[in-house]
Design a protein around this motif. Structure first.
Motif, PDB file in Angstrom:
ATOM      1  N   LEU A 297     -57.135 -75.030  22.683  1.00 20.40           N
ATOM      2  CA  LEU A 297     -56.166 -75.058  21.597  1.00 20.40           C
ATOM      3  C   LEU A 297     -55.651 -73.644  21.354  1.00 20.40           C
ATOM      4  CD1 LEU A 297     -57.883 -77.404  18.993  1.00 20.40           C
ATOM      5  CD2 LEU A 297     -56.149 -77.993  20.698  1.00 20.40           C
ATOM      6  N   GLU A 298     -54.351 -73.471  21.460  1.00 25.08           N
ATOM      7  CA  GLU A 298     -53.698 -72.214  21.077  1.00 25.08           C
ATOM      8  C   GLU A 298     -53.573 -72.260  19.562  1.00 25.08           C
ATOM      9  OE1 GLU A 298     -52.088 -68.596  21.237  1.00 25.08           O
ATOM     10  OE2 GLU A 298     -52.484 -69.592  23.143  1.00 25.08           O
ATOM     11  N   VAL A 299     -54.172 -71.314  18.873  1.00 27.17           N
ATOM     12  CA  VAL A 299     -54.208 -71.342  17.411  1.00 27.17           C
ATOM     13  C   VAL A 299     -53.399 -70.189  16.821  1.00 27.17           C
ATOM     14  CG1 VAL A 299     -56.455 -72.498  17.414  1.00 27.17           C
ATOM     15  CG2 VAL A 299     -56.360 -70.017  17.196  1.00 27.17           C
ATOM     16  N   GLY A 300     -52.896 -70.400  15.626  1.00 28.06           N
ATOM     17  CA  GLY A 300     -52.131 -69.362  14.947  1.00 28.06           C
ATOM     18  C   GLY A 300     -53.015 -68.368  14.218  1.00 28.06           C
ATOM     19  N   ASP A 301     -54.128 -68.839  13.683  1.00 30.69           N
ATOM     20  CA  ASP A 301     -55.054 -67.995  12.928  1.00 30.69           C
ATOM     21  C   ASP A 301     -56.465 -68.359  13.386  1.00 30.69           C
ATOM     22  OD1 ASP A 301     -56.852 -66.971  10.985  1.00 30.69           O
ATOM     23  OD2 ASP A 301     -55.374 -67.173   9.389  1.00 30.69           O
TER      24      ASP A 301
ATOM     25  N   MET B 296     -60.788 -65.250  21.079  1.00 30.09           N
ATOM     26  CA  MET B 296     -61.139 -66.623  21.453  1.00 30.09           C
ATOM     27  C   MET B 296     -62.595 -66.911  21.145  1.00 30.09           C
ATOM     28  SD  MET B 296     -63.227 -66.201  24.371  1.00 30.09           S
ATOM     29  CE  MET B 296     -63.103 -67.670  25.312  1.00 30.09           C
ATOM     30  N   VAL B 297     -62.891 -68.198  20.985  1.00 29.12           N
ATOM     31  CA  VAL B 297     -64.277 -68.678  20.878  1.00 29.12           C
ATOM     32  C   VAL B 297     -64.379 -69.958  21.687  1.00 29.12           C
ATOM     33  CG1 VAL B 297     -64.786 -67.649  18.629  1.00 29.12           C
ATOM     34  CG2 VAL B 297     -63.890 -69.965  18.737  1.00 29.12           C
ATOM     35  N   ILE B 298     -65.574 -70.210  22.173  1.00 37.06           N
ATOM     36  CA  ILE B 298     -65.795 -71.416  22.974  1.00 37.06           C
ATOM     37  C   ILE B 298     -67.081 -72.089  22.510  1.00 37.06           C
ATOM     38  CG2 ILE B 298     -67.006 -70.175  24.801  1.00 37.06           C
ATOM     39  CD1 ILE B 298     -65.567 -72.104  26.797  1.00 37.06           C
TER      40      ILE B 298
ATOM     41  N   MET C 149     -58.161 -70.265  21.091  1.00 39.01           N
ATOM     42  CA  MET C 149     -57.685 -68.932  21.448  1.00 39.01           C
ATOM     43  C   MET C 149     -56.350 -68.629  20.802  1.00 39.01           C
ATOM     44  SD  MET C 149     -56.780 -69.463  25.500  1.00 39.01           S
ATOM     45  CE  MET C 149     -57.734 -68.043  25.791  1.00 39.01           C
ATOM     46  N   LYS C 150     -56.114 -67.348  20.611  1.00 43.20           N
ATOM     47  CA  LYS C 150     -54.866 -66.887  20.003  1.00 43.20           C
ATOM     48  C   LYS C 150     -54.165 -65.948  20.979  1.00 43.20           C
ATOM     49  CE  LYS C 150     -52.987 -64.517  15.991  1.00 43.20           C
ATOM     50  NZ  LYS C 150     -51.794 -65.322  15.969  1.00 43.20           N
ATOM     51  N   GLY C 151     -52.916 -66.268  21.285  1.00 46.36           N
ATOM     52  CA  GLY C 151     -52.088 -65.370  22.062  1.00 46.36           C
ATOM     53  C   GLY C 151     -52.011 -65.610  23.547  1.00 46.36           C
ATOM     54  N   PHE C 152     -52.815 -66.517  24.094  1.00 45.14           N
ATOM     55  CA  PHE C 152     -52.788 -66.746  25.546  1.00 45.14           C
ATOM     56  C   PHE C 152     -51.471 -67.371  25.992  1.00 45.14           C
ATOM     57  CE2 PHE C 152     -53.456 -69.137  29.420  1.00 45.14           C
ATOM     58  CZ  PHE C 152     -54.138 -68.240  30.215  1.00 45.14           C
ATOM     59  N   ALA C 153     -51.086 -68.475  25.351  1.00 50.37           N
ATOM     60  CA  ALA C 153     -49.879 -69.193  25.779  1.00 50.37           C
ATOM     61  C   ALA C 153     -48.636 -68.306  25.722  1.00 50.37           C
ATOM     62  CB  ALA C 153     -49.693 -70.463  24.954  1.00 50.37           C
ATOM     63  N   PRO C 154     -48.362 -67.616  24.607  1.00 43.82           N
ATOM     64  CA  PRO C 154     -47.148 -66.798  24.590  1.00 43.82           C
ATOM     65  C   PRO C 154     -47.218 -65.594  25.533  1.00 43.82           C
ATOM     66  CG  PRO C 154     -48.335 -66.575  22.509  1.00 43.82           C
ATOM     67  CD  PRO C 154     -49.014 -67.665  23.293  1.00 43.82           C
ATOM     68  N   ALA C 155     -48.416 -65.117  25.829  1.00 47.19           N
ATOM     69  CA  ALA C 155     -48.544 -63.963  26.725  1.00 47.19           C
ATOM     70  C   ALA C 155     -48.252 -64.332  28.175  1.00 47.19           C
ATOM     71  CB  ALA C 155     -49.949 -63.361  26.611  1.00 47.19           C
ATOM     72  N   TYR C 156     -48.579 -65.550  28.575  1.00 47.27           N
ATOM     73  CA  TYR C 156     -48.453 -65.928  29.981  1.00 47.27           C
ATOM     74  C   TYR C 156     -47.371 -66.960  30.266  1.00 47.27           C
ATOM     75  CZ  TYR C 156     -52.633 -63.206  30.504  1.00 47.27           C
ATOM     76  OH  TYR C 156     -53.525 -62.170  30.500  1.00 47.27           O
TER      77      TYR C 156
ATOM     78  N   THR D 200     -43.374 -72.345  22.992  1.00 50.51           N
ATOM     79  CA  THR D 200     -43.114 -72.309  21.560  1.00 50.51           C
ATOM     80  C   THR D 200     -44.112 -73.242  20.890  1.00 50.51           C
ATOM     81  OG1 THR D 200     -41.503 -74.118  21.679  1.00 50.51           O
ATOM     82  CG2 THR D 200     -40.635 -71.863  21.810  1.00 50.51           C
ATOM     83  N   PRO D 201     -44.528 -72.910  19.679  1.00 47.65           N
ATOM     84  CA  PRO D 201     -45.454 -73.811  18.986  1.00 47.65           C
ATOM     85  C   PRO D 201     -44.801 -75.169  18.755  1.00 47.65           C
ATOM     86  CG  PRO D 201     -45.206 -71.725  17.800  1.00 47.65           C
ATOM     87  CD  PRO D 201     -44.187 -71.737  18.889  1.00 47.65           C
ATOM     88  N   PRO D 202     -45.582 -76.246  18.788  1.00 43.20           N
ATOM     89  CA  PRO D 202     -45.011 -77.565  18.528  1.00 43.20           C
ATOM     90  C   PRO D 202     -44.524 -77.661  17.088  1.00 43.20           C
ATOM     91  CG  PRO D 202     -47.392 -77.691  18.774  1.00 43.20           C
ATOM     92  CD  PRO D 202     -46.996 -76.285  19.060  1.00 43.20           C
ATOM     93  N   SER D 203     -43.530 -78.513  16.879  1.00 42.15           N
ATOM     94  CA  SER D 203     -43.045 -78.740  15.521  1.00 42.15           C
ATOM     95  C   SER D 203     -42.608 -80.196  15.381  1.00 42.15           C
ATOM     96  CB  SER D 203     -41.874 -77.810  15.202  1.00 42.15           C
ATOM     97  OG  SER D 203     -40.778 -78.106  16.038  1.00 42.15           O
TER      98      SER D 203
END
Length: 134
Positions: free
Chosen positions: A10-14, A38-40, A52-59, A64-67
């Motif tokens: 899960l790509e998380v915002g916070d 990140m935590v697992i 994790m935070k930041g993986f998807a936008p970095a790579y 874009t986050p779902p809406s």
């Protein structure tokens, strides 16, 4: 080799808010390493949940986050029907959005709660999955 689901990412915002939610849900999440956002948590089933935070936008520059809704649900067996009720009540009392109050569905006894990023968490009774279930 048989294909196996090994991890849900899960790509998380916070990250801290997500850790609080999933700990309240009952997962024993470690504190994150300050150098890695990140935590697992590996579950008894062998499937891991990775926050994790930041993986998807970095790579993925097109990410874009779902809406406007959700496209997946994470289902957690929490115990008997009463555990669905108490888990839902606890999460809603802590300020998380209750999407569906506990009810008997066409399948298991279930409830839905949103995590801090809007992922839908399906809380179900494991009685439905047992050979003696309802």
């Amino acid at each position: 080799m048989e294909l196996q689901l090994s991890m849900v990412v899960l790509e998380v915002g916070d990250l801290e808010a997500s850790i609080r939610f999933y700990r309240r849900l009952g997962l024993d999440l470690p504190d994150p390493d300050p150098k890695r956002p990140m935590v697992i948590h590996r579950m008894g089933s062998g499937v891991s949940l990775l926050l994790m935070k930041g993986f998807a936008p970095a790579y993925d520059p097109a990410w874009t986050p779902p809406s406007g809704g959700y496209s997946q649900m994470l289902e957690f067996y929490v115990g008997e029907d009463a555990a669905v009720d108490s888990t839902f009540d606890d999460l809603v009392a802590a300020g998380y959005h209750g999407r569906m109050a506990p009810a008997q569905t066409v399948g298991p006894y279930a409830a839905m709660v949103d995590d801090p990023d809007g992922n839908v968490i399906l809380l179900t009774s494991d009685e439905a999955g047992s050979s003696e279930g309802s």
